[in-house]
Design an enzyme around this catalytic site. Structure first.
Site, PDB file in Angstrom:
ATOM      1  N   TYR A 189     -33.769   5.408  42.439  1.00  0.00           N
ATOM      2  CA  TYR A 189     -33.194   5.938  43.687  1.00  0.00           C
ATOM      3  C   TYR A 189     -33.158   7.461  43.650  1.00  0.00           C
ATOM      4  O   TYR A 189     -33.688   8.145  44.540  1.00  0.00           O
ATOM      5  CB  TYR A 189     -31.781   5.373  43.902  1.00  0.00           C
ATOM      6  CG  TYR A 189     -30.977   6.161  44.924  1.00  0.00           C
ATOM      7  CD1 TYR A 189     -31.319   6.145  46.263  1.00  0.00           C
ATOM      8  CD2 TYR A 189     -29.882   6.950  44.536  1.00  0.00           C
ATOM      9  CE1 TYR A 189     -30.597   6.892  47.210  1.00  0.00           C
ATOM     10  CE2 TYR A 189     -29.156   7.682  45.454  1.00  0.00           C
ATOM     11  CZ  TYR A 189     -29.517   7.650  46.791  1.00  0.00           C
ATOM     12  OH  TYR A 189     -28.807   8.384  47.717  1.00  0.00           O
ATOM     13  N   THR A 243     -28.603  13.819  47.973  1.00  0.00           N
ATOM     14  CA  THR A 243     -27.480  13.355  47.157  1.00  0.00           C
ATOM     15  C   THR A 243     -27.298  14.207  45.903  1.00  0.00           C
ATOM     16  O   THR A 243     -28.249  14.840  45.430  1.00  0.00           O
ATOM     17  CB  THR A 243     -27.739  11.889  46.742  1.00  0.00           C
ATOM     18  OG1 THR A 243     -26.784  11.501  45.759  1.00  0.00           O
ATOM     19  CG2 THR A 243     -29.127  11.717  46.111  1.00  0.00           C
ATOM     20  N   ASP A 244     -26.100  14.154  45.350  1.00  0.00           N
ATOM     21  CA  ASP A 244     -25.860  14.848  44.073  1.00  0.00           C
ATOM     22  C   ASP A 244     -26.576  14.165  42.910  1.00  0.00           C
ATOM     23  O   ASP A 244     -26.739  14.753  41.843  1.00  0.00           O
ATOM     24  CB  ASP A 244     -24.352  14.955  43.787  1.00  0.00           C
ATOM     25  CG  ASP A 244     -23.630  13.616  43.727  1.00  0.00           C
ATOM     26  OD1 ASP A 244     -24.280  12.562  43.922  1.00  0.00           O
ATOM     27  OD2 ASP A 244     -22.403  13.618  43.493  1.00  0.00           O
ATOM     28  N   GLU A 245     -27.029  12.920  43.117  1.00  0.00           N
ATOM     29  CA  GLU A 245     -27.623  12.180  41.996  1.00  0.00           C
ATOM     30  C   GLU A 245     -28.929  12.803  41.512  1.00  0.00           C
ATOM     31  O   GLU A 245     -29.373  12.529  40.405  1.00  0.00           O
ATOM     32  CB  GLU A 245     -27.852  10.715  42.380  1.00  0.00           C
ATOM     33  CG  GLU A 245     -26.569  10.045  42.794  1.00  0.00           C
ATOM     34  CD  GLU A 245     -26.608   8.526  42.736  1.00  0.00           C
ATOM     35  OE1 GLU A 245     -27.539   7.948  42.165  1.00  0.00           O
ATOM     36  OE2 GLU A 245     -25.668   7.918  43.286  1.00  0.00           O
ATOM     37  N   LYS A 253     -35.173  10.336  45.863  1.00  0.00           N
ATOM     38  CA  LYS A 253     -34.495  11.350  46.685  1.00  0.00           C
ATOM     39  C   LYS A 253     -34.919  12.760  46.218  1.00  0.00           C
ATOM     40  O   LYS A 253     -35.143  13.645  47.035  1.00  0.00           O
ATOM     41  CB  LYS A 253     -32.972  11.210  46.588  1.00  0.00           C
ATOM     42  CG  LYS A 253     -32.396   9.969  47.247  1.00  0.00           C
ATOM     43  CD  LYS A 253     -32.589   9.926  48.752  1.00  0.00           C
ATOM     44  CE  LYS A 253     -31.759  10.932  49.496  1.00  0.00           C
ATOM     45  NZ  LYS A 253     -31.894  10.746  50.979  1.00  0.00           N
TER      46      LYS A 253
HETATM   47  P1  NAD Z   1     -27.178   3.262  54.244  1.00  0.00           P
HETATM   48  O1  NAD Z   1     -27.965   2.455  53.275  1.00  0.00           O
HETATM   49  O2  NAD Z   1     -25.837   2.816  54.664  1.00  0.00           O
HETATM   50  O3  NAD Z   1     -28.033   3.470  55.580  1.00  0.00           O
HETATM   51  C1  NAD Z   1     -29.401   3.737  55.561  1.00  0.00           C
HETATM   52  C2  NAD Z   1     -29.931   3.572  56.972  1.00  0.00           C
HETATM   53  O4  NAD Z   1     -31.329   3.884  56.945  1.00  0.00           O
HETATM   54  C3  NAD Z   1     -29.809   2.154  57.518  1.00  0.00           C
HETATM   55  O5  NAD Z   1     -29.366   2.181  58.843  1.00  0.00           O
HETATM   56  C4  NAD Z   1     -31.230   1.618  57.427  1.00  0.00           C
HETATM   57  O6  NAD Z   1     -31.518   0.640  58.413  1.00  0.00           O
HETATM   58  C5  NAD Z   1     -32.041   2.872  57.634  1.00  0.00           C
HETATM   59  N1  NAD Z   1     -33.377   2.764  57.048  1.00  0.00           N
HETATM   60  C6  NAD Z   1     -33.694   2.348  55.791  1.00  0.00           C
HETATM   61  N2  NAD Z   1     -35.033   2.342  55.652  1.00  0.00           N
HETATM   62  C7  NAD Z   1     -35.555   2.778  56.819  1.00  0.00           C
HETATM   63  C8  NAD Z   1     -36.882   3.009  57.267  1.00  0.00           C
HETATM   64  N3  NAD Z   1     -37.936   2.758  56.483  1.00  0.00           N
HETATM   65  N4  NAD Z   1     -37.073   3.467  58.518  1.00  0.00           N
HETATM   66  C9  NAD Z   1     -36.007   3.717  59.325  1.00  0.00           C
HETATM   67  N5  NAD Z   1     -34.738   3.497  58.966  1.00  0.00           N
HETATM   68  C10 NAD Z   1     -34.519   3.043  57.715  1.00  0.00           C
HETATM   69  O7  NAD Z   1     -27.132   4.716  53.601  1.00  0.00           O
HETATM   70  P2  NAD Z   1     -25.974   5.794  53.628  1.00  0.00           P
HETATM   71  O8  NAD Z   1     -25.041   5.528  52.526  1.00  0.00           O
HETATM   72  O9  NAD Z   1     -25.460   5.939  54.992  1.00  0.00           O
HETATM   73  O10 NAD Z   1     -26.811   7.098  53.225  1.00  0.00           O
HETATM   74  C11 NAD Z   1     -27.454   7.869  54.230  1.00  0.00           C
HETATM   75  C12 NAD Z   1     -28.163   9.024  53.562  1.00  0.00           C
HETATM   76  O11 NAD Z   1     -27.233   9.823  52.862  1.00  0.00           O
HETATM   77  C13 NAD Z   1     -29.208   8.597  52.551  1.00  0.00           C
HETATM   78  O12 NAD Z   1     -30.304   9.462  52.667  1.00  0.00           O
HETATM   79  C14 NAD Z   1     -28.522   8.774  51.217  1.00  0.00           C
HETATM   80  O13 NAD Z   1     -29.460   9.058  50.205  1.00  0.00           O
HETATM   81  C15 NAD Z   1     -27.637   9.956  51.506  1.00  0.00           C
HETATM   82  N6  NAD Z   1     -26.393  10.021  50.699  1.00  0.00           N
HETATM   83  C16 NAD Z   1     -25.555   8.962  50.636  1.00  0.00           C
HETATM   84  C17 NAD Z   1     -24.361   9.061  49.921  1.00  0.00           C
HETATM   85  C18 NAD Z   1     -23.380   7.914  49.830  1.00  0.00           C
HETATM   86  O14 NAD Z   1     -22.390   8.020  49.094  1.00  0.00           O
HETATM   87  N7  NAD Z   1     -23.565   6.836  50.548  1.00  0.00           N
HETATM   88  C19 NAD Z   1     -24.043  10.256  49.268  1.00  0.00           C
HETATM   89  C20 NAD Z   1     -24.945  11.318  49.352  1.00  0.00           C
HETATM   90  C21 NAD Z   1     -26.109  11.205  50.083  1.00  0.00           C
HETATM   91  O1  TDX Z   2     -19.958  -3.507  41.407  1.00  0.00           O
HETATM   92  C1  TDX Z   2     -19.935  -2.321  41.031  1.00  0.00           C
HETATM   93  N1  TDX Z   2     -19.280  -1.999  39.875  1.00  0.00           N
HETATM   94  C2  TDX Z   2     -19.229  -0.735  39.388  1.00  0.00           C
HETATM   95  O2  TDX Z   2     -18.622  -0.492  38.337  1.00  0.00           O
HETATM   96  C3  TDX Z   2     -20.589  -1.269  41.758  1.00  0.00           C
HETATM   97  C4  TDX Z   2     -21.333  -1.574  43.031  1.00  0.00           C
HETATM   98  C5  TDX Z   2     -20.528   0.010  41.245  1.00  0.00           C
HETATM   99  N2  TDX Z   2     -19.878   0.270  40.094  1.00  0.00           N
HETATM  100  C6  TDX Z   2     -19.836   1.663  39.592  1.00  0.00           C
HETATM  101  C7  TDX Z   2     -21.184   2.346  39.495  1.00  0.00           C
HETATM  102  C8  TDX Z   2     -20.858   3.787  39.803  1.00  0.00           C
HETATM  103  O3  TDX Z   2     -20.437   4.442  38.619  1.00  0.00           O
HETATM  104  O4  TDX Z   2     -19.103   2.421  40.572  1.00  0.00           O
HETATM  105  C9  TDX Z   2     -19.677   3.710  40.768  1.00  0.00           C
HETATM  106  C10 TDX Z   2     -20.066   3.852  42.220  1.00  0.00           C
HETATM  107  O5  TDX Z   2     -21.154   2.972  42.458  1.00  0.00           O
HETATM  108  P1  TDX Z   2     -21.894   2.888  43.883  1.00  0.00           P
HETATM  109  O6  TDX Z   2     -20.892   2.635  44.942  1.00  0.00           O
HETATM  110  O7  TDX Z   2     -23.046   1.963  43.746  1.00  0.00           O
HETATM  111  O8  TDX Z   2     -22.381   4.396  44.077  1.00  0.00           O
HETATM  112  P2  TDX Z   2     -23.328   5.335  43.182  1.00  0.00           P
HETATM  113  O9  TDX Z   2     -24.237   4.579  42.330  1.00  0.00           O
HETATM  114  O10 TDX Z   2     -22.435   6.351  42.520  1.00  0.00           O
HETATM  115  O11 TDX Z   2     -24.204   6.053  44.342  1.00  0.00           O
HETATM  116  C11 TDX Z   2     -23.592   6.434  45.588  1.00  0.00           C
HETATM  117  O12 TDX Z   2     -23.349   7.815  45.634  1.00  0.00           O
HETATM  118  C12 TDX Z   2     -24.435   8.675  45.779  1.00  0.00           C
HETATM  119  C13 TDX Z   2     -24.454   6.019  46.775  1.00  0.00           C
HETATM  120  O13 TDX Z   2     -24.726   4.648  46.684  1.00  0.00           O
HETATM  121  C14 TDX Z   2     -25.701   6.812  46.847  1.00  0.00           C
HETATM  122  O14 TDX Z   2     -26.439   6.472  48.017  1.00  0.00           O
HETATM  123  C15 TDX Z   2     -25.338   8.246  46.909  1.00  0.00           C
HETATM  124  O15 TDX Z   2     -26.496   9.029  46.918  1.00  0.00           O
END
Ligand code: NAD
Ligand code: TDX
Length: 453
Positions: free
Chosen positions: A158, A132-134, A162
């Protein structure tokens, strides 16, 4: 060429899009989806492809090294796309151990299984880690972007977990020569995202007329990418990325949270046949997320220049598709918002509404809050109806009534708070002043009711 690819976290949000793309685009590949099915994993996300001949599912915890090793051997895995993770920042603040366990130890368990199984024969092998970019920390409002060489500076449990997993992947490349790749992507949005994340949570709440909890002032900035474009990037990089390298993936699509929220509100309202913006009254400013990163923005020019990838969707189109999908799939939403998720909400509680200085909050009601914080006993009905958490989001007419009545009743404290209030011209500063005063003398010293009579 035939391949045996292990996709971890394939039942989650992004993972399910990656599994779908690979299963349908590469019929010669065996795609093994390894997922523990935590609250975030949902096999319903893959209903349309679960019968495909080249698809298998293995329920497994990535931290269970022996089981992971057995799956590697069973399917002769030669490529890994590792997405399984705990992914929600707010949960990591409540429960950092689970994040360290899954994201760090789980990644290490997969790396070690790959190393043992591949045993130094790296030809045709790849361990591709999705990050992630975080991990880069937070940017200021200065137009700068995260590049592949930006120094890691994670702030939340988190992002720290990562970042640690990214380091382990690179360490396996540098130490053992394992062919690895790491990509760092910005915020994804689209179908199948668990509704604890901003966009699906808000779509669902708008639909049901529930409050929209905006953290802090809603001024934080995120760079949004449609999830199918992320899956396309993963496909490109898996096949053509330079081994041992890192690529940033982003949409060049920065939005202030509050502006994004207004777009979501207008879109949901329109698609539900309401007048656009009718649901804006649901916006509720709440206490900020601890360590809330101010701004993320990704520079993904390297990916474009080297591999020709670009986002395919304009944001307006992506949001429209996304909102439509959630509105059309209410059953999917209902299924996952019952059970475990309800329990989680009970454990973490709802965020607390806060008083905001820049909203429609009058001088009189400001005095009222100050008085409560100072420990004055207020005459009914004011004392019964409101407390220090009193928020302008609870109804404008009530605010005004309270404002007028309390302005009269509470003239007595005006002189005490006047200098703090006026000199800073900031309501929040005045409240902080009042809290400090109250901490200094916590006992209510006099009754406002008595003073006014
Ligand atoms: P998500 O939370 O929707 O899905 C995570 C999946 O991993 C789920 O299916 C869960 O059951 C599985 N999982 C969790 N713990 C596990 C374990 N111990 N063993 C096996 N499976 C397990 O997450 P997402 O948003 O789809 O993110 C997927 C990946 O992409 C993550 O690595 C996250 O850090 C990265 N990522 C997410 C975002 C975003 O905006 N969502 C952005 C950048 C990177
Ligand atoms: O209820 C809310 N109110 C609010 O203001 C929630 C859930 C979020 N927010 C804000 C927090 C963040 O600035 O909105 C922005 C987005 O929040 P999230 O959807 O929780 O995402 P973020 O924390 O930015 O992280 C996401 O992007 C990077 C994903 O959850 C991560 O898994 C990914 O790595």
């Amino acid at each position: 060429m035939s391949r045996n690819i292990l996709i971890t976290g394939g039942a989650g949000f992004i993972g399910s899009h990656v599994v779908r793309l690979f299963v349908t685009k590469y019929p010669d590949y065996r795609i093994v989806n390894l997922d523990k099915l935590t609250y975030a994993g949902n096999l319903a996300n893959l209903k349309d492809i679960e019968q495909a001949e080249n698809y298998s599912f293995e329920r497994c915890d990535i931290c269970d090294y022996e089981q992971v090793l057995a799956i590697f051997r069973k399917y002769r895995i030669d490529g890994v796309i590792h997405l399984a993770a705990e992914s929600h920042v707010d949960r990591s603040i409540k429960d950092p151990f689970t994040f360290a366990r899954t994201n760090v130890m789980g990644t290490l368990s997969l790396l070690q299984a790959a190393r043992v199984c591949w045993d130094g024969d790296w030809a045709g092998k790849l361990f591709y880690h999705i990050s992630t970019d975080e991990v880069y920390g937070a940017l200021q409002f200065d137009g700068t972007l995260f590049t592949e060489t930006t120094k890691y500076d994670p702030h939340s449990p988190y992002s720290a977990s990562k970042a640690s997993s990214d380091h382990f992947v690179r360490a396996f490349h540098d130490t053992y020569g394992m062919p690895t790749l790491v990509t760092n992507c910005s915020n994804n949005y689209g179908p199948y995202q668990f509704p604890e994340k901003l966009i699906p949570l808000f779509i669902n709440n708008i639909r049901h007329g529930k409050p929209l909890p905006v953290y802090g002032r809603g001024e934080n900035v995120r760079d949004w990418l449609y999830v199918v474009d992320h899956a396309r990037a993963i496909d490109t990089i898996f096949h053509r990325g330079k081994v041992g390298d890192t690529y940033n993936i982003g949409g060049f699509n920065e939005w202030r949270n509050i502006d994004l929220i207004r777009v979501v509100i207008r879109t949901v309202d329109r698609l539900l046949g309401r007048s656009e913006g009718a649901s804006e009254h649901l916006i509720t400013y709440v206490t900020d997320r601890a360590g809330h990163d101010l701004r993320y923005a990704i520079d993904s020019r390297k990916l474009k220049d080297e591999l020709g990838w670009e986002p395919s969707l304009q944001f307006e189109e992506g949001i429209e598709k996304t909102v439509r999908w959630y509105l059309d799939n209410q059953e999917w939403m209902d299924n996952i918002t019952s059970g475990e998720y309800k329990k989680y909400l009970q454990i973490v509680g709802q965020p607390r509404p806060v008083v905001r200085g820049d909203c429609d909050f009058s001088f009189g009601s400001s005095l009222f809050v100050l008085a409560v914080l100072r420990g004055y006993v207020l005459p009914p009905p004011l004392g019964e109806k409101a407390g220090p958490d009193f928020c302008c989001g609870c109804g404008a007419s009530f605010c005004r009534t309270v404002a007028v009545r309390t302005a009269v009743v509470l003239q007595g404290i005006l002189s005490e708070c006047f200098s703090a209030f006026l000199s800073r011209r900031c309501f929040e500063a005045a409240v902080r002043h009042a809290v400090r005063c109250r901490q200094a003398s916590p006992t209510p010293r006099r009754s406002a009711a008595r003073r006014s009579s």
